[in-house]
Motif scaffolding. Structure first.
Motif, PDB file in Angstrom:
ATOM      1  N   PHE A 230      62.259  17.403  24.865  1.00  0.00           N
ATOM      2  CA  PHE A 230      63.586  16.884  24.551  1.00  0.00           C
ATOM      3  C   PHE A 230      64.082  16.048  25.739  1.00  0.00           C
ATOM      4  CE2 PHE A 230      62.910  20.995  22.594  1.00  0.00           C
ATOM      5  CZ  PHE A 230      63.247  20.771  21.261  1.00  0.00           C
ATOM      6  N   SER A 231      64.729  14.935  25.429  1.00  0.00           N
ATOM      7  CA  SER A 231      65.253  14.071  26.486  1.00  0.00           C
ATOM      8  C   SER A 231      66.432  13.270  25.937  1.00  0.00           C
ATOM      9  CB  SER A 231      64.159  13.119  26.990  1.00  0.00           C
ATOM     10  OG  SER A 231      63.691  12.285  25.932  1.00  0.00           O
ATOM     11  N   ALA A 232      67.016  12.448  26.802  1.00  0.00           N
ATOM     12  CA  ALA A 232      68.120  11.539  26.424  1.00  0.00           C
ATOM     13  C   ALA A 232      69.269  12.278  25.739  1.00  0.00           C
ATOM     14  CB  ALA A 232      67.602  10.407  25.526  1.00  0.00           C
ATOM     15  N   TRP A 233      69.537  13.502  26.196  1.00  0.00           N
ATOM     16  CA  TRP A 233      70.675  14.241  25.646  1.00  0.00           C
ATOM     17  C   TRP A 233      71.962  13.477  25.951  1.00  0.00           C
ATOM     18  CZ3 TRP A 233      70.050  18.322  22.523  1.00  0.00           C
ATOM     19  CH2 TRP A 233      68.875  19.085  22.602  1.00  0.00           C
ATOM     20  N   GLY A 234      72.771  13.234  24.917  1.00  0.00           N
ATOM     21  CA  GLY A 234      74.055  12.570  25.119  1.00  0.00           C
ATOM     22  C   GLY A 234      73.975  11.077  25.314  1.00  0.00           C
ATOM     23  N   THR A 235      72.786  10.489  25.222  1.00  0.00           N
ATOM     24  CA  THR A 235      72.632   9.041  25.382  1.00  0.00           C
ATOM     25  C   THR A 235      72.729   8.375  24.009  1.00  0.00           C
ATOM     26  OG1 THR A 235      71.185   9.356  27.299  1.00  0.00           O
ATOM     27  CG2 THR A 235      71.131   7.198  26.219  1.00  0.00           C
ATOM     28  N   ASP A 236      73.763   7.590  23.796  1.00  0.00           N
ATOM     29  CA  ASP A 236      73.999   7.007  22.473  1.00  0.00           C
ATOM     30  C   ASP A 236      72.984   5.911  22.171  1.00  0.00           C
ATOM     31  OD1 ASP A 236      75.214   6.808  20.049  1.00  0.00           O
ATOM     32  OD2 ASP A 236      76.908   5.592  20.748  1.00  0.00           O
ATOM     33  N   PHE A 237      72.808   5.626  20.883  1.00  0.00           N
ATOM     34  CA  PHE A 237      71.912   4.562  20.435  1.00  0.00           C
ATOM     35  C   PHE A 237      72.457   4.009  19.126  1.00  0.00           C
ATOM     36  CE2 PHE A 237      70.474   8.561  18.655  1.00  0.00           C
ATOM     37  CZ  PHE A 237      70.168   8.258  17.333  1.00  0.00           C
ATOM     38  N   PRO A 238      72.156   2.744  18.811  1.00  0.00           N
ATOM     39  CA  PRO A 238      72.679   2.149  17.572  1.00  0.00           C
ATOM     40  C   PRO A 238      72.030   2.753  16.343  1.00  0.00           C
ATOM     41  CG  PRO A 238      71.159   0.649  18.654  1.00  0.00           C
ATOM     42  CD  PRO A 238      71.373   1.787  19.610  1.00  0.00           C
ATOM     43  N   LEU A 239      72.806   2.926  15.290  1.00  0.00           N
ATOM     44  CA  LEU A 239      72.303   3.480  14.043  1.00  0.00           C
ATOM     45  C   LEU A 239      73.067   2.829  12.897  1.00  0.00           C
ATOM     46  CD1 LEU A 239      70.371   5.655  12.852  1.00  0.00           C
ATOM     47  CD2 LEU A 239      72.322   7.210  12.845  1.00  0.00           C
ATOM     48  N   GLU A 240      72.375   2.010  12.125  1.00  0.00           N
ATOM     49  CA  GLU A 240      73.012   1.343  10.998  1.00  0.00           C
ATOM     50  C   GLU A 240      72.002   1.122   9.883  1.00  0.00           C
ATOM     51  OE1 GLU A 240      72.601  -3.177  12.834  1.00  0.00           O
ATOM     52  OE2 GLU A 240      74.532  -2.134  12.898  1.00  0.00           O
ATOM     53  N   GLU A 241      72.493   0.958   8.674  1.00  0.00           N
ATOM     54  CA  GLU A 241      71.623   0.742   7.536  1.00  0.00           C
ATOM     55  C   GLU A 241      70.888  -0.592   7.691  1.00  0.00           C
ATOM     56  OE1 GLU A 241      73.427   1.257   3.748  1.00  0.00           O
ATOM     57  OE2 GLU A 241      74.546   3.044   4.349  1.00  0.00           O
ATOM     58  N   PRO A 242      69.650  -0.678   7.185  1.00  0.00           N
ATOM     59  CA  PRO A 242      68.893  -1.920   7.305  1.00  0.00           C
ATOM     60  C   PRO A 242      69.541  -3.048   6.514  1.00  0.00           C
ATOM     61  CG  PRO A 242      67.771  -0.380   5.850  1.00  0.00           C
ATOM     62  CD  PRO A 242      68.899   0.369   6.474  1.00  0.00           C
ATOM     63  N   ALA A 243      69.242  -4.269   6.927  1.00  0.00           N
ATOM     64  CA  ALA A 243      69.773  -5.435   6.227  1.00  0.00           C
ATOM     65  C   ALA A 243      69.224  -5.486   4.806  1.00  0.00           C
ATOM     66  CB  ALA A 243      69.408  -6.710   6.978  1.00  0.00           C
ATOM     67  N   GLU A 244      69.947  -6.151   3.930  1.00  0.00           N
ATOM     68  CA  GLU A 244      69.552  -6.202   2.518  1.00  0.00           C
ATOM     69  C   GLU A 244      68.175  -6.816   2.335  1.00  0.00           C
ATOM     70  OE1 GLU A 244      71.325  -7.904  -1.731  1.00  0.00           O
ATOM     71  OE2 GLU A 244      72.577  -7.869   0.074  1.00  0.00           O
ATOM     72  N   ASP A 245      67.849  -7.837   3.134  1.00  0.00           N
ATOM     73  CA  ASP A 245      66.548  -8.491   2.975  1.00  0.00           C
ATOM     74  C   ASP A 245      65.403  -7.667   3.565  1.00  0.00           C
ATOM     75  OD1 ASP A 245      67.135  -8.787   5.633  1.00  0.00           O
ATOM     76  OD2 ASP A 245      66.820 -10.953   5.707  1.00  0.00           O
ATOM     77  N   GLU A 246      65.725  -6.544   4.198  1.00  0.00           N
ATOM     78  CA  GLU A 246      64.698  -5.648   4.730  1.00  0.00           C
ATOM     79  C   GLU A 246      64.515  -4.417   3.848  1.00  0.00           C
ATOM     80  OE1 GLU A 246      66.129  -4.650   8.603  1.00  0.00           O
ATOM     81  OE2 GLU A 246      65.318  -6.462   9.532  1.00  0.00           O
ATOM     82  N   THR A 247      65.258  -4.357   2.737  1.00  0.00           N
ATOM     83  CA  THR A 247      65.281  -3.161   1.905  1.00  0.00           C
ATOM     84  C   THR A 247      64.751  -3.462   0.507  1.00  0.00           C
ATOM     85  OG1 THR A 247      67.276  -2.496   3.090  1.00  0.00           O
ATOM     86  CG2 THR A 247      66.739  -1.273   1.106  1.00  0.00           C
ATOM     87  N   LEU A 248      63.975  -2.512  -0.044  1.00  0.00           N
ATOM     88  CA  LEU A 248      63.446  -2.632  -1.403  1.00  0.00           C
ATOM     89  C   LEU A 248      63.563  -1.296  -2.119  1.00  0.00           C
ATOM     90  CD1 LEU A 248      60.146  -4.694  -0.912  1.00  0.00           C
ATOM     91  CD2 LEU A 248      62.248  -5.490  -2.006  1.00  0.00           C
ATOM     92  N   ASP A 249      63.584  -1.348  -3.447  1.00  0.00           N
ATOM     93  CA  ASP A 249      63.522  -0.141  -4.264  1.00  0.00           C
ATOM     94  C   ASP A 249      62.070   0.099  -4.647  1.00  0.00           C
ATOM     95  OD1 ASP A 249      66.235   0.435  -4.271  1.00  0.00           O
ATOM     96  OD2 ASP A 249      66.614  -0.970  -5.923  1.00  0.00           O
ATOM     97  N   TYR A 250      61.656   1.365  -4.630  1.00  0.00           N
ATOM     98  CA  TYR A 250      60.280   1.693  -4.997  1.00  0.00           C
ATOM     99  C   TYR A 250      60.082   1.656  -6.500  1.00  0.00           C
ATOM    100  CZ  TYR A 250      55.819   4.134  -5.207  1.00  0.00           C
ATOM    101  OH  TYR A 250      54.499   4.466  -5.451  1.00  0.00           O
ATOM    102  N   GLY A 251      61.086   2.096  -7.240  1.00  0.00           N
ATOM    103  CA  GLY A 251      60.992   2.042  -8.690  1.00  0.00           C
ATOM    104  C   GLY A 251      60.291   3.213  -9.313  1.00  0.00           C
ATOM    105  N   GLY A 252      60.132   4.289  -8.610  1.00  0.00           N
ATOM    106  CA  GLY A 252      59.458   5.482  -9.149  1.00  0.00           C
ATOM    107  C   GLY A 252      59.479   6.574  -8.118  1.00  0.00           C
ATOM    108  N   GLN A 253      58.769   7.654  -8.377  1.00  0.00           N
ATOM    109  CA  GLN A 253      58.707   8.756  -7.416  1.00  0.00           C
ATOM    110  C   GLN A 253      57.840   8.354  -6.238  1.00  0.00           C
ATOM    111  OE1 GLN A 253      58.216  12.821  -8.910  1.00  0.00           O
ATOM    112  NE2 GLN A 253      56.655  13.125  -7.323  1.00  0.00           N
TER     113      GLN A 253
END
Length: 257
Positions: A230-253
Protein backbone atom coordinates in the motif's frame (compact mmCIF):
# COMPACT_ATOMS: atom_id res chain seq x y z
CA UNK A 1 28.36 8.25 45.42
CA UNK A 2 28.48 9.00 41.71
CA UNK A 3 28.82 12.76 41.27
CA UNK A 4 26.25 14.65 39.19
CA UNK A 5 28.03 16.44 36.36
CA UNK A 6 27.11 20.04 35.66
CA UNK A 7 25.08 20.56 32.50
CA UNK A 8 23.60 17.05 32.45
CA UNK A 9 19.97 16.39 33.25
CA UNK A 10 19.17 14.24 36.29
CA UNK A 11 17.57 11.66 33.94
CA UNK A 12 20.71 11.36 31.80
CA UNK A 13 22.87 11.17 34.89
CA UNK A 14 20.75 8.39 36.39
CA UNK A 15 20.92 6.42 33.14
CA UNK A 16 24.70 6.74 33.09
CA UNK A 17 24.87 5.75 36.74
CA UNK A 18 22.71 2.66 36.10
CA UNK A 19 25.02 1.56 33.30
CA UNK A 20 28.08 2.15 35.45
CA UNK A 21 26.65 0.03 38.24
CA UNK A 22 26.00 -2.84 35.79
CA UNK A 23 29.67 -3.14 34.85
CA UNK A 24 30.87 -6.35 36.49
CA UNK A 25 33.77 -7.31 34.27
CA UNK A 26 31.58 -8.49 31.34
CA UNK A 27 30.41 -6.64 28.23
CA UNK A 28 27.29 -4.52 28.60
CA UNK A 29 24.32 -5.75 26.56
CA UNK A 30 21.69 -3.05 26.99
CA UNK A 31 23.05 0.38 27.92
CA UNK A 32 24.33 1.31 24.47
CA UNK A 33 21.47 -0.21 22.43
CA UNK A 34 19.29 2.30 20.59
CA UNK A 35 15.55 2.25 21.21
CA UNK A 36 14.04 0.98 17.90
CA UNK A 37 10.99 3.17 18.50
CA UNK A 38 13.00 6.35 18.95
CA UNK A 39 11.95 8.96 16.41
CA UNK A 40 8.91 6.95 15.29
CA UNK A 41 5.16 7.51 15.66
CA UNK A 42 5.23 5.26 18.72
CA UNK A 43 2.89 2.49 17.55
CA UNK A 44 5.75 0.00 17.88
CA UNK A 45 5.32 0.23 21.65
CA UNK A 46 1.67 -0.83 21.50
CA UNK A 47 0.13 -4.28 21.70
CA UNK A 48 -0.53 -6.19 18.48
CA UNK A 49 -4.32 -5.63 18.57
CA UNK A 50 -3.88 -1.90 19.12
CA UNK A 51 -1.39 -1.66 16.25
CA UNK A 52 -3.81 -3.40 13.91
CA UNK A 53 -6.63 -1.18 15.16
CA UNK A 54 -4.61 1.99 14.54
CA UNK A 55 -3.72 0.79 11.04
CA UNK A 56 -7.33 -0.01 10.17
CA UNK A 57 -8.48 3.37 11.47
CA UNK A 58 -5.80 5.18 9.49
CA UNK A 59 -6.74 3.28 6.32
CA UNK A 60 -10.42 4.10 6.74
CA UNK A 61 -9.69 7.79 7.39
CA UNK A 62 -7.44 8.25 4.35
CA UNK A 63 -9.23 9.57 1.29
CA UNK A 64 -7.11 7.68 -1.22
CA UNK A 65 -4.68 4.77 -1.55
CA UNK A 66 -2.73 2.87 -4.16
CA UNK A 67 -2.50 -0.90 -3.78
CA UNK A 68 -0.40 -3.29 -5.78
CA UNK A 69 0.03 -7.04 -5.61
CA UNK A 70 -1.91 -10.27 -5.81
CA UNK A 71 -5.25 -11.45 -4.45
CA UNK A 72 -6.33 -15.09 -4.65
CA UNK A 73 -10.09 -15.60 -4.54
CA UNK A 74 -12.23 -18.59 -5.57
CA UNK A 75 -9.09 -20.31 -6.82
CA UNK A 76 -8.20 -17.46 -9.20
CA UNK A 77 -5.16 -15.21 -8.84
CA UNK A 78 -5.61 -11.54 -9.69
CA UNK A 79 -2.71 -9.11 -9.93
CA UNK A 80 -3.94 -5.64 -9.03
CA UNK A 81 -2.52 -2.17 -9.51
CA UNK A 82 -5.34 0.10 -8.39
CA UNK A 83 -5.73 3.66 -7.16
CA UNK A 84 -8.82 4.07 -5.03
CA UNK A 85 -10.82 6.86 -3.45
CA UNK A 86 -14.26 7.18 -1.88
CA UNK A 87 -16.14 7.79 -5.14
CA UNK A 88 -14.39 5.15 -7.26
CA UNK A 89 -11.08 3.90 -8.58
CA UNK A 90 -8.95 3.20 -11.61
CA UNK A 91 -6.23 0.71 -12.44
CA UNK A 92 -5.34 -2.61 -14.01
CA UNK A 93 -6.19 -6.23 -13.24
CA UNK A 94 -4.34 -9.24 -14.66
CA UNK A 95 -5.56 -12.82 -14.49
CA UNK A 96 -4.73 -15.89 -16.58
CA UNK A 97 -2.36 -13.83 -18.69
CA UNK A 98 -4.98 -11.23 -19.62
CA UNK A 99 -4.79 -7.63 -18.48
CA UNK A 100 -7.69 -5.21 -18.48
CA UNK A 101 -8.35 -1.81 -16.96
CA UNK A 102 -11.17 -0.93 -14.62
CA UNK A 103 -12.62 2.51 -14.03
CA UNK A 104 -15.44 3.31 -11.64
CA UNK A 105 -16.98 6.71 -11.03
CA UNK A 106 -19.75 6.53 -8.43
CA UNK A 107 -21.93 3.62 -9.58
CA UNK A 108 -20.74 3.59 -13.20
CA UNK A 109 -18.22 0.84 -13.97
CA UNK A 110 -16.16 0.70 -17.16
CA UNK A 111 -13.85 -1.99 -18.49
CA UNK A 112 -11.13 -1.59 -21.12
CA UNK A 113 -9.49 -4.65 -22.62
CA UNK A 114 -7.80 -5.97 -25.75
CA UNK A 115 -9.39 -7.85 -28.64
CA UNK A 116 -8.51 -11.24 -27.13
CA UNK A 117 -10.64 -10.53 -24.07
CA UNK A 118 -13.66 -9.46 -26.10
CA UNK A 119 -13.19 -12.39 -28.48
CA UNK A 120 -13.95 -14.90 -25.69
CA UNK A 121 -17.67 -14.84 -26.48
CA UNK A 122 -20.36 -12.88 -28.22
CA UNK A 123 -22.58 -12.44 -25.21
CA UNK A 124 -25.34 -14.69 -26.57
CA UNK A 125 -26.27 -18.33 -26.16
CA UNK A 126 -27.00 -18.89 -29.85
CA UNK A 127 -24.89 -21.37 -31.71
CA UNK A 128 -22.39 -19.96 -34.15
CA UNK A 129 -22.92 -20.29 -37.85
CA UNK A 130 -20.73 -19.89 -40.88
CA UNK A 131 -18.91 -16.58 -40.81
CA UNK A 132 -19.53 -15.98 -37.11
CA UNK A 133 -15.81 -16.18 -36.39
CA UNK A 134 -15.08 -13.28 -38.68
CA UNK A 135 -17.90 -11.15 -37.30
CA UNK A 136 -16.79 -11.90 -33.71
CA UNK A 137 -13.24 -10.86 -34.56
CA UNK A 138 -14.50 -7.67 -36.16
CA UNK A 139 -16.64 -6.85 -33.10
CA UNK A 140 -13.75 -7.60 -30.75
CA UNK A 141 -11.53 -5.31 -32.79
CA UNK A 142 -13.98 -2.43 -32.41
CA UNK A 143 -14.23 -2.96 -28.65
CA UNK A 144 -10.49 -3.27 -28.14
CA UNK A 145 -8.98 -0.47 -26.06
CA UNK A 146 -12.35 1.26 -25.63
CA UNK A 147 -14.05 1.77 -22.28
CA UNK A 148 -17.09 -0.49 -22.24
CA UNK A 149 -19.78 0.41 -19.74
CA UNK A 150 -20.65 -2.62 -17.61
CA UNK A 151 -24.41 -2.96 -17.01
CA UNK A 152 -25.22 -3.20 -13.31
CA UNK A 153 -27.19 -6.39 -13.92
CA UNK A 154 -24.27 -8.10 -15.64
CA UNK A 155 -22.40 -10.77 -13.60
CA UNK A 156 -19.14 -8.97 -14.40
CA UNK A 157 -20.36 -5.87 -12.58
CA UNK A 158 -20.63 -7.69 -9.26
CA UNK A 159 -17.42 -9.58 -9.93
CA UNK A 160 -15.21 -6.57 -10.69
CA UNK A 161 -16.71 -3.66 -8.79
CA UNK A 162 -15.13 -4.86 -5.54
CA UNK A 163 -11.69 -4.21 -7.02
CA UNK A 164 -12.63 -0.52 -7.33
CA UNK A 165 -14.27 -0.03 -3.93
CA UNK A 166 -11.79 1.26 -1.34
CA UNK A 167 -13.83 0.52 1.76
CA UNK A 168 -15.09 -2.90 0.69
CA UNK A 169 -11.64 -3.99 -0.48
CA UNK A 170 -9.74 -2.80 2.59
CA UNK A 171 -12.35 -4.08 5.05
CA UNK A 172 -11.98 -7.51 3.52
CA UNK A 173 -8.19 -7.44 3.38
CA UNK A 174 -6.90 -5.72 6.52
CA UNK A 175 -7.91 -8.48 8.92
CA UNK A 176 -5.50 -10.99 10.40
CA UNK A 177 -6.77 -14.32 11.69
CA UNK A 178 -5.98 -16.05 14.96
CA UNK A 179 -3.97 -14.81 17.92
CA UNK A 180 -2.18 -11.54 17.18
CA UNK A 181 1.44 -10.83 18.13
CA UNK A 182 4.17 -8.40 17.15
CA UNK A 183 7.13 -9.68 15.15
CA UNK A 184 9.78 -7.00 15.38
CA UNK A 185 10.73 -3.94 13.38
CA UNK A 186 11.28 -4.15 9.63
CA UNK A 187 11.60 -1.99 6.53
CA UNK A 188 9.32 -2.10 3.50
CA UNK A 189 9.94 0.04 0.42
CA UNK A 190 12.21 2.31 2.45
CA UNK A 191 9.64 2.77 5.23
CA UNK A 192 10.31 1.59 8.78
CA UNK A 193 7.54 -0.71 9.96
CA UNK A 194 6.40 -2.82 12.87
CA UNK A 195 5.01 -6.24 11.93
CA UNK A 196 1.89 -7.84 13.35
CA UNK A 197 1.20 -11.53 12.77
CA UNK A 198 -1.86 -13.73 13.14
CA UNK A 199 -1.13 -17.18 14.58
CA UNK A 200 2.62 -16.72 14.08
CA UNK A 201 2.14 -15.86 10.42
CA UNK A 202 -0.26 -18.58 9.32
CA UNK A 203 -3.10 -16.11 9.87
CA UNK A 204 -1.37 -13.41 7.82
CA UNK A 205 1.11 -10.61 8.50
CA UNK A 206 0.69 -6.86 8.37
CA UNK A 207 3.50 -4.29 8.29
CA UNK A 208 2.44 -0.92 9.71
CA UNK A 209 4.34 2.31 9.16
CA UNK A 210 6.40 3.66 12.05
CA UNK A 211 6.73 6.97 10.22
CA UNK A 212 3.98 9.56 10.39
CA UNK A 213 0.46 8.15 10.27
CA UNK A 214 0.46 4.39 11.01
CA UNK A 215 -0.81 3.31 7.59
CA UNK A 216 -0.65 -0.31 6.41
CA UNK A 217 2.42 -0.80 4.20
CA UNK A 218 2.44 -4.49 3.31
CA UNK A 219 0.00 -7.33 3.84
CA UNK A 220 0.59 -11.07 3.42
CA UNK A 221 -2.83 -12.73 3.47
CA UNK A 222 -3.55 -15.93 5.36
CA UNK A 223 -3.60 -19.21 3.46
CA UNK A 224 -1.29 -17.96 0.70
CA UNK A 225 -4.15 -15.81 -0.58
CA UNK A 226 -1.92 -13.05 -1.90
CA UNK A 227 0.47 -10.25 -0.97
CA UNK A 228 -0.29 -6.53 -1.31
CA UNK A 229 1.66 -3.33 -0.77
CA UNK A 230 0.00 0.00 0.00
CA UNK A 231 1.26 3.49 -0.83
CA UNK A 232 0.17 7.04 -1.73
CA UNK A 233 -2.21 7.22 1.22
CA UNK A 234 -4.09 10.52 1.04
CA UNK A 235 -2.58 11.49 -2.32
CA UNK A 236 -5.40 12.65 -4.58
CA UNK A 237 -5.69 11.72 -8.27
CA UNK A 238 -8.11 12.66 -11.07
CA UNK A 239 -11.14 10.42 -11.55
CA UNK A 240 -13.73 11.10 -14.23
CA UNK A 241 -15.87 9.19 -16.68
CA UNK A 242 -14.27 8.51 -20.08
CA UNK A 243 -15.05 10.75 -23.02
CA UNK A 244 -17.97 9.74 -25.23
CA UNK A 245 -15.70 8.88 -28.16
CA UNK A 246 -13.74 6.51 -25.90
CA UNK A 247 -16.83 4.60 -24.76
CA UNK A 248 -18.80 1.78 -26.42
CA UNK A 249 -21.67 -0.52 -25.50
CA UNK A 250 -20.96 -4.25 -25.64
CA UNK A 251 -24.51 -5.17 -26.54
CA UNK A 252 -24.69 -8.40 -24.55
CA UNK A 253 -23.37 -10.19 -21.49
CA UNK A 254 -19.70 -9.45 -20.96
CA UNK A 255 -17.15 -12.29 -21.06
CA UNK A 256 -16.26 -13.57 -17.60
CA UNK A 257 -12.48 -13.48 -17.43
Amino acid sequence: MIPISQGRSPRATLAAAACALLVTGTALTGCSEKDPNEGTNGVGRLSADKIQGRAQKAATSAGTVRLHGTVVTSGRTYTLDMRLKEKGGIGSVTTKGETFRLLRVDDELYLKAGAEFWGQGDGTEDGGGEGDGESDAAAAGKLAEKYVKVPQGDPSYKKFIGFTDKNVLLDGLLTLHGTLATDGHHQQSGVRTVRVTGDKGSGGTLDVSLEGTPYPVRLVRAGEAGTLTFSAWGTDFPLEEPAEDETLDYGGQLPTS
